[in-house]
Design an enzyme around this catalytic site. Sequence first.
Site, PDB file in Angstrom:
ATOM      1  CB  VAL A  47     -18.555  18.348  25.488  1.00 35.94           C
ATOM      2  CG1 VAL A  47     -19.427  18.274  24.243  1.00 35.94           C
ATOM      3  CG2 VAL A  47     -17.634  19.548  25.423  1.00 35.94           C
ATOM      4  N   GLY A  56       3.292   2.821  18.839  1.00 37.30           N
ATOM      5  CA  GLY A  56       2.784   4.173  19.090  1.00 37.30           C
ATOM      6  C   GLY A  56       1.392   4.231  19.680  1.00 37.30           C
ATOM      7  CB  ILE A  63      -3.104  17.662  21.331  1.00 37.36           C
ATOM      8  CG1 ILE A  63      -1.916  16.699  21.229  1.00 37.36           C
ATOM      9  CG2 ILE A  63      -3.826  17.780  19.988  1.00 37.36           C
ATOM     10  CD1 ILE A  63      -2.264  15.274  20.853  1.00 37.36           C
ATOM     11  CG  HIS A 109      24.357  41.035  28.940  1.00 35.89           C
ATOM     12  ND1 HIS A 109      23.120  41.027  29.540  1.00 35.89           N
ATOM     13  CD2 HIS A 109      24.541  42.287  28.449  1.00 35.89           C
ATOM     14  CE1 HIS A 109      22.584  42.236  29.435  1.00 35.89           C
ATOM     15  NE2 HIS A 109      23.421  43.024  28.777  1.00 35.89           N
ATOM     16  CG  HIS A 128      11.963  14.325  24.084  1.00 38.95           C
ATOM     17  ND1 HIS A 128      10.960  15.108  23.582  1.00 38.95           N
ATOM     18  CD2 HIS A 128      11.893  14.467  25.429  1.00 38.95           C
ATOM     19  CE1 HIS A 128      10.322  15.705  24.582  1.00 38.95           C
ATOM     20  NE2 HIS A 128      10.866  15.328  25.707  1.00 38.95           N
ATOM     21  N   GLY A 180     -10.900  19.640  25.326  1.00 43.61           N
ATOM     22  CA  GLY A 180      -9.686  19.211  26.018  1.00 43.61           C
ATOM     23  C   GLY A 180      -8.598  20.273  25.982  1.00 43.61           C
ATOM     24  CB  ALA A 181      -7.504  22.815  28.219  1.00 46.95           C
TER      25      ALA A 181
HETATM   26  C1  LIG Z   1      -0.699  16.507  17.294  1.00 42.77           C
HETATM   27  C2  LIG Z   1       0.479  15.947  18.059  1.00 42.77           C
HETATM   28  C3  LIG Z   1       1.545  16.760  18.383  1.00 42.77           C
HETATM   29  C4  LIG Z   1       2.637  16.253  19.075  1.00 42.77           C
HETATM   30  N1  LIG Z   1       3.682  17.084  19.382  1.00 42.77           N
HETATM   31  C5  LIG Z   1       4.750  16.589  20.057  1.00 42.77           C
HETATM   32  C6  LIG Z   1       5.869  17.427  20.355  1.00 42.77           C
HETATM   33  O1  LIG Z   1       5.899  18.604  20.019  1.00 42.77           O
HETATM   34  N2  LIG Z   1       6.916  16.874  21.017  1.00 42.77           N
HETATM   35  C7  LIG Z   1       6.918  15.556  21.407  1.00 42.77           C
HETATM   36  O2  LIG Z   1       7.892  15.113  22.028  1.00 42.77           O
HETATM   37  N3  LIG Z   1       5.879  14.743  21.138  1.00 42.77           N
HETATM   38  C8  LIG Z   1       4.807  15.218  20.462  1.00 42.77           C
HETATM   39  N4  LIG Z   1       3.769  14.383  20.160  1.00 42.77           N
HETATM   40  C9  LIG Z   1       3.832  12.982  20.596  1.00 42.77           C
HETATM   41  C10 LIG Z   1       4.719  12.145  19.650  1.00 42.77           C
HETATM   42  O3  LIG Z   1       4.196  12.234  18.348  1.00 42.77           O
HETATM   43  C11 LIG Z   1       4.762  10.706  20.130  1.00 42.77           C
HETATM   44  O4  LIG Z   1       5.170  10.668  21.481  1.00 42.77           O
HETATM   45  C12 LIG Z   1       5.739   9.890  19.292  1.00 42.77           C
HETATM   46  O5  LIG Z   1       5.369   9.907  17.924  1.00 42.77           O
HETATM   47  C13 LIG Z   1       5.777   8.447  19.787  1.00 42.77           C
HETATM   48  O6  LIG Z   1       6.658   7.722  19.001  1.00 42.77           O
HETATM   49  P1  LIG Z   1       6.482   6.138  18.807  1.00 42.77           P
HETATM   50  O7  LIG Z   1       7.654   5.701  18.001  1.00 42.77           O
HETATM   51  O8  LIG Z   1       6.228   5.499  20.107  1.00 42.77           O
HETATM   52  O9  LIG Z   1       5.109   5.958  17.971  1.00 42.77           O
HETATM   53  P2  LIG Z   1       4.553   6.588  16.625  1.00 42.77           P
HETATM   54  O10 LIG Z   1       5.248   7.829  16.257  1.00 42.77           O
HETATM   55  O11 LIG Z   1       3.071   6.629  16.796  1.00 42.77           O
HETATM   56  O12 LIG Z   1       4.937   5.500  15.522  1.00 42.77           O
HETATM   57  C14 LIG Z   1       4.384   4.218  15.535  1.00 42.77           C
HETATM   58  C15 LIG Z   1       4.441   3.654  14.124  1.00 42.77           C
HETATM   59  O13 LIG Z   1       4.083   2.273  14.188  1.00 42.77           O
HETATM   60  C16 LIG Z   1       3.305   1.950  13.038  1.00 42.77           C
HETATM   61  N5  LIG Z   1       2.531   0.736  13.366  1.00 42.77           N
HETATM   62  C17 LIG Z   1       1.583   0.607  14.326  1.00 42.77           C
HETATM   63  N6  LIG Z   1       1.144  -0.668  14.382  1.00 42.77           N
HETATM   64  C18 LIG Z   1       1.826  -1.358  13.421  1.00 42.77           C
HETATM   65  C19 LIG Z   1       1.841  -2.721  12.989  1.00 42.77           C
HETATM   66  N7  LIG Z   1       1.076  -3.648  13.584  1.00 42.77           N
HETATM   67  N8  LIG Z   1       2.663  -3.064  11.961  1.00 42.77           N
HETATM   68  C20 LIG Z   1       3.461  -2.137  11.368  1.00 42.77           C
HETATM   69  N9  LIG Z   1       3.502  -0.851  11.731  1.00 42.77           N
HETATM   70  C21 LIG Z   1       2.701  -0.460  12.756  1.00 42.77           C
HETATM   71  C22 LIG Z   1       2.462   3.194  12.819  1.00 42.77           C
HETATM   72  O14 LIG Z   1       1.989   3.263  11.487  1.00 42.77           O
HETATM   73  C23 LIG Z   1       3.464   4.307  13.158  1.00 42.77           C
HETATM   74  O15 LIG Z   1       4.143   4.746  12.004  1.00 42.77           O
HETATM   75  C24 LIG Z   1       2.663  14.874  19.450  1.00 42.77           C
HETATM   76  C25 LIG Z   1       1.592  14.025  19.105  1.00 42.77           C
HETATM   77  C26 LIG Z   1       0.507  14.547  18.413  1.00 42.77           C
HETATM   78  C27 LIG Z   1      -0.630  13.641  18.047  1.00 42.77           C
END
Ligand SMILES: Cc1cc2nc3c(=O)[nH]c(=O)nc-3n(C[C@H](O)[C@H](O)[C@H](O)COP(=O)(O)OP(=O)(O)OC[C@H]3O[C@@H](n4cnc5c(N)ncnc54)[C@H](O)[C@@H]3O)c2cc1C
Length: 411
Positions: free
Chosen positions: A210, A117, A157, A400, A277, A153-154
């Site tokens: 800023v 992530g 998020i 509709h 997704h 930032g606009a």
């Molecule tokens: C405030 C906010 C709102 C958002 N809203 C949306 C939305 O409405 N719709 C949307 O599509 N996306 C949204 N996103 C983006 C979305 O959250 C991410 O795109 C998504 O979570 C990515 O999934 P991922 O599996 O790649 O990583 P993540 O969800 O970040 O998961 C990664 C996981 O890996 C774990 N990890 C990391 N390193 C290690 C390690 N070395 N060993 C073991 N575990 C580890 C972490 O603890 C974490 O649990 C939002 C993000 C934020 C911050």
Amino acid sequence: MNKTDLLIIGAGPGGYRAAEYAAKQGLQVVIVEEDEVGGTCLNRGCIPTKTYVHSTSFAEARERMITVVSQLRSGVEGILSHPNITLMRGKASFVDTCSCSVGGDIVTAKNIIIATGSETKWLPIKGVDDPRVVDSTGLLQLETLPKKLCIIGAGVIGMEFASVFQRFGSEVTVIEYLKECLPALDSDIAKRLRKLLEKRGITFKMKTAVENVADLDADAILMATGRKPRTEGLNVEAAGITLAPNGTIPVDSNYQLSALGNIYAIGDVNGKQMLAHAAEMQAVHAVNHILGKTDNIRFNIMPAAIFTEPEAACVGPTEDQLKEQGVNYECHKAFWRANGKALAMNETEGMLKLFSSVDNGLILGCHAYGAHAADIVQEVSVLMCRDTTVSQLQDMIHIHPTLGEILKAPF
Ligand SMILES: Cc1cc2nc3c(=O)[nH]c(=O)nc-3n(C[C@H](O)[C@H](O)[C@H](O)COP(=O)(O)OP(=O)(O)OC[C@H]3O[C@@H](n4cnc5c(N)ncnc54)[C@H](O)[C@@H]3O)c2cc1C
């Protein structure tokens, strides 16, 4: 030492979906998570923020968020209790190209998927260590509503939090370096949405940098200046992985590290499409590639939404991009105020732009803001996956009265 078919690092939407799908396909899976399962999306991203959007007060929002998150987390724990999946709690760190250490244990796997992530990208602004400055996770943890909230930032998020905290009663100011908000959204739509939020009482300071946090008159300051891949402590060098200059893990179209055939990187950590997704579908594709299966997932058709009030959504290029690419396109516009259901719902603010090719009529994309814009754009996204033309769309019957009829309006 544990030996397995597939080792997955991170149990966010990318990681847990990969585990679920691979296990159902018969692979033995070990998934490692150092925090709560569900990742950013479930614990501090998509789900908590959307709970805020659908709550009437800050106090109610906080309570609902805790309930909803814990309910969904149990759901993910249920998925990961499949007999083919072993969930290991701890931080994974590469030992070599086939193995990771987790605590004192070594796990060796035929294939490894990195799904670690992303995390907040903090701008090195003067005064950033001011205790008023928080990232999205910190803002979600606040127990009292800030009277004055300043958002740096606009982007997605920043705009979502601006919309929701203004509704809760905070005085919100958004400061943005660029001339328009939401750069991935059609600039026409983005401008209309910003003007609408401005009318609702949010102050926007565009084309403004800023320089010193101390200058900001606010009780809380949200740093919403983007996300960066999370690889700290992963020891990728031990696996022979070289990060790109922007910190992402470089992958090919199968999300595989070309030089290391057994390692894949999916989701935010590869920086391709930072959406939940996208992470889930990349997971399915990577597992299919491991299994030697083909699929027809079209990653170039990636719908996305911004859950402001009203929401905005898009799929495909913006009008500016179509112009830059020299595409011979037509733009079809429609307005919420001309739709019976929108009027009945008293949701008359909104506009949609649907782009089609002049040469062959194919739908090229759609950008919109207005109530339930995400659902409408989702329909266009499905049509695009089936290479639909605008004249074929004209032949399709819509119920509709529905907001979906907005798609029929421009013809
Ligand atoms: C405030 C906010 C709102 C958002 N809203 C949306 C939305 O409405 N719709 C949307 O599509 N996306 C949204 N996103 C983006 C979305 O959250 C991410 O795109 C998504 O979570 C990515 O999934 P991922 O599996 O790649 O990583 P993540 O969800 O970040 O998961 C990664 C996981 O890996 C774990 N990890 C990391 N390193 C290690 C390690 N070395 N060993 C073991 N575990 C580890 C972490 O603890 C974490 O649990 C939002 C993000 C934020 C911050």
